[in-house]
Design an enzyme around this catalytic site. Structure first.
Site, short mmCIF file in Angstrom:
data_model
loop_
_atom_site.label_atom_id
_atom_site.label_comp_id
_atom_site.label_asym_id
_atom_site.label_seq_id
_atom_site.Cartn_x
_atom_site.Cartn_y
_atom_site.Cartn_z
N GLY A 59 -21.36 -1.16 -3.84
CA GLY A 59 -20.61 -2.20 -4.52
C GLY A 59 -19.18 -2.42 -4.08
O GLY A 59 -18.42 -3.13 -4.76
N LYS A 65 -18.07 -4.24 -1.73
CA LYS A 65 -17.84 -5.66 -1.45
C LYS A 65 -18.09 -6.51 -2.69
O LYS A 65 -17.40 -7.50 -2.93
CB LYS A 65 -18.69 -6.11 -0.26
CG LYS A 65 -18.31 -5.32 0.99
CD LYS A 65 -19.13 -5.63 2.20
CE LYS A 65 -18.84 -4.63 3.31
NZ LYS A 65 -19.52 -3.31 3.14
N CYS A 94 -22.29 -2.50 9.92
CA CYS A 94 -21.35 -1.48 10.41
C CYS A 94 -21.97 -0.86 11.66
O CYS A 94 -21.97 0.35 11.85
CB CYS A 94 -21.00 -0.45 9.35
SG CYS A 94 -22.42 0.41 8.66
C1 LIG Z 1 -24.63 -1.38 4.42
S1 LIG Z 1 -25.31 -0.91 2.94
C2 LIG Z 1 -24.54 -2.00 1.82
C3 LIG Z 1 -23.12 -1.63 1.45
C4 LIG Z 1 -22.56 -2.52 0.37
N1 LIG Z 1 -22.60 -3.90 0.75
C5 LIG Z 1 -21.16 -2.14 -0.01
O1 LIG Z 1 -20.21 -2.78 0.47
O2 LIG Z 1 -20.95 -1.23 -0.80
C6 LIG Z 1 -26.91 -1.60 3.07
C7 LIG Z 1 -27.71 -1.57 1.80
O3 LIG Z 1 -28.92 -2.28 2.05
C8 LIG Z 1 -29.91 -1.78 1.17
N2 LIG Z 1 -31.20 -2.28 1.66
C9 LIG Z 1 -32.00 -1.76 2.61
N3 LIG Z 1 -33.08 -2.55 2.80
C10 LIG Z 1 -32.95 -3.60 1.96
C11 LIG Z 1 -33.74 -4.74 1.68
N4 LIG Z 1 -34.90 -4.98 2.31
N5 LIG Z 1 -33.31 -5.61 0.76
C12 LIG Z 1 -32.15 -5.39 0.09
N6 LIG Z 1 -31.37 -4.31 0.30
C13 LIG Z 1 -31.76 -3.43 1.22
C14 LIG Z 1 -29.69 -0.29 1.24
O4 LIG Z 1 -30.21 0.33 0.08
C15 LIG Z 1 -28.16 -0.20 1.33
O5 LIG Z 1 -27.60 0.05 0.07
#
Ligand SMILES: C[S@@+](CC[C@H](N)C(=O)[O-])C[C@H]1O[C@@H](n2cnc3c(N)ncnc32)[C@H](O)[C@@H]1O
Length: 519
Positions: free
Chosen positions: A263, A265, A384
């Site tokens: 969270g 972002k 990232c």
């Molecule tokens: C890079 S992290 C997100 C970080 C977040 N946006 C933040 O700023 O705190 C990617 C996220 O994508 C989720 N994820 C993986 N596959 C997914 C999917 N098919 N649909 C939605 N979310 C997914 C993961 O659980 C992970 O929390």
């Protein structure tokens, strides 16, 4: 400077009197000037030694310089026997690898000067360098090569630093600790003062953000201060601010954060929207939504709805958003300094699978945007990762699959342009509008940001009135439109109409001869 420089009767420990005052003052000025000169010379020497350390001691200013004997250049590469020996003892010794990397870099950068006559192929030096990088920095060879290829070896003066090595070096060093002021709860200057009072040494990150603070040192744990617990800030990497700044969500908008846990972002967007409008903060991983919910509460975000769907279910679940953020699941090659396991646990298959998932997610994200939004109509894609197949290749795919979208400037003040061609692949020219961030260049985590504007789909052409549209699931996800041609597919359309009427309990007209034949 020795005492004799001042003179016997002008001993510097002797008390200053009216008679010796002027002479002592002049002597001290002279001493200060000489010391400054010596300092400057010393600095120059140290700087040169640093360059020589990596580049070899030769002066590389012109191509006429004395060159190592070709056999000596060739001998830098280990023989098959030496390689076997190295393997037997569990790899070469550190100082051997360091020296060989230095030499390979020097030769590759000035191939015409050092390499051509060595009788060895350039690819042999490249291969050795990648092996040594993998060994020295602890990567699997596949990933070392993949990352190495991001920074092509060009003919350049040897005194220029070698970018790939700088990148690998930067991954060994932690990035600065940064926090984001939660403007829903406090102002940056008040937060800074409160933390300074607790013994935290900090400063604003840079002109590009008015909420970021960089923590230099702290006598208290920065993730457990009363200000942290009261939600005055989020511990967040500076790179994570970038996609949100690019998306620029506006008050009262409807926003989707497709992959949002934990969270960082989402809560930044809530603050920019001043707690108005609505943000659907989604994450496929239900367990991870716990930390998301906790952060949403701690930071006092009142416009956030947390949900847990596979992002590929959008827009079936819900659509019509003014803006969508897809901070996609990725390999994490931009955050190796935080998670060193990436060095060894990523394989080619991971990149293939991730790229495929990212392509599916981005199409679903685009289809979830309301192209008629009066204030928005944007999607930001970020990762990232620094890998091209997770970034430019995904963006280019989206441009090809969705003709109603185009890339726009991210509005970010720094970052390098995305690749428009890479290792034989060409991407759409507009991909240069995307932004790449590197640890060794920008001192932030490796990151990628692209911003799309979503337009209405092209109007039906004249005479196309009879064309009906349908939605199917395909390997790219839902919303891939297929078109039925009234003439050719009339029978199928009639049959579909009959089924719809039947399902609604309405009178079903008798089949015409042609339709019956199709059924
Ligand atoms: C890079 S992290 C997100 C970080 C977040 N946006 C933040 O700023 O705190 C990617 C996220 O994508 C989720 N994820 C993986 N596959 C997914 C999917 N098919 N649909 C939605 N979310 C997914 C993961 O659980 C992970 O929390």
């Amino acid at each position: 400077m020795s005492d004799s420089d001042i003179g016997d009767d002008e001993d510097e420990d002797a008390p200053i009197t009216a008679s010796n005052f002027e002479a002592r003052s002049l002597a001290l000025d002279a001493m200060a000037a000489r010391e400054a000169q010596l300092d400057a010379q010393e600095l120059q020497l140290v700087g040169q030694a640093d360059v020589d350390e990596f580049e070899g001691a030769e002066d590389m200013d012109n191509d006429e310089e004395e060159v190592d004997a070709p056999e000596a250049v060739g001998a830098i590469l280990p023989t098959a026997e030496e390689r076997e020996d190295e393997k037997r003892v569990g790899g070469p010794e550190v100082h051997v690898v360091q020296k060989r990397m230095r030499e390979c870099v020097r030769i590759l950068k000035r191939w015409k000067v050092y390499g051509v006559k060595s009788g060895r192929a350039r690819s042999e030096f490249l291969e050795q360098l990648v092996l040594d990088i993998a060994n020295y920095y602890g990567y699997n060879v596949f990933l070392a090569e993949k990352l190495f290829q991001l920074f092509p070896v060009t003919e350049a003066r040897s005194s220029e630093p070698y970018e790939a090595i700088e990148f690998f070096d930067a991954n060994e060093v932690p990035r600065p600790v940064t926090i984001r002021t939660n403007s829903l709860r406090t102002r940056r200057r008040d937060l800074a003062q409160a933390l300074i009072n607790r013994g935290v040494n900090l400063e604003p990150i840079g002109k590009w953000t008015n909420v970021g603070l960089q923590v230099y040192e702290s006598s208290v744990p920065i993730g457990a201060t009363p200000e942290y617990l009261a939600g005055h800030y989020m511990l967040q990497a500076a790179s994570s601010f970038l996609p949100v700044i690019a998306l620029s969500p506006q008050p009262h908008e409807r926003v989707l954060d497709m992959a949002s846990s934990p969270g960082g972002k989402t809560t930044h967007m809530a603050a920019l929207m001043q707690n108005t409008g609505i943000i659907f903060a989604n994450d496929a991983n239900k367990a991870r939504t716990k930390s998301l919910t906790a952060n949403v509460h701690r930071l006092g975000c009142k416009n956030v709805v947390v949900c847990s769907y596979d992002g590929r279910e959008f827009p079936k679940v819900m659509g019509g958003f003014d803006r969508v953020l897809l901070d996609a699941p990725c390999s994490g090659t931009g955050v190796i300094s935080k998670d060193a396991s990436v060095k060894t646990n990523k394989t080619e298959r991971d990149f293939t699978l991730l790229s495929h998932l990212q392509k599916q997610l981005i199409l679903c994200g685009i289809d979830s945007v309301n192209p008629a939004s009066r204030t928005g109509g944007y999607l930001v894609y970020s990762t990232c990762s620094v890998a091209v197949d997770e970034n430019e290749a995904v963006v280019d795919y989206a441009l090809r699959k969705r003709p109603n979208v185009h890339l726009v400037d991210t509005g970010l003040e720094f970052g390098r342009s995305g690749y428009t061609s890479y290792r034989g692949k060409s991407f759409h020219a507009s991909v240069k509008l995307t932004r790449r961030f590197y640890p060794h260049v920008h001192n932030v985590d490796g990151f990628f940001v692209a911003k799309f504007k979503i337009m209405k789909r092209a109007k039906k052409e004249k005479g196309e009135d009879e064309v009906k549209q349908g939605v199917v699931m395909d390997e790219d996800g839902p919303q891939e439109e297929i078109r039925f041609d009234e003439m050719g597919d009339g029978q199928y359309i009639q049959e579909a109409k009959r089924r719809r009427l039947k399902a609604r309990g309405l009178r079903v007209p008798p089949r015409s001869h042609a339709a019956g034949a199709a059924a």
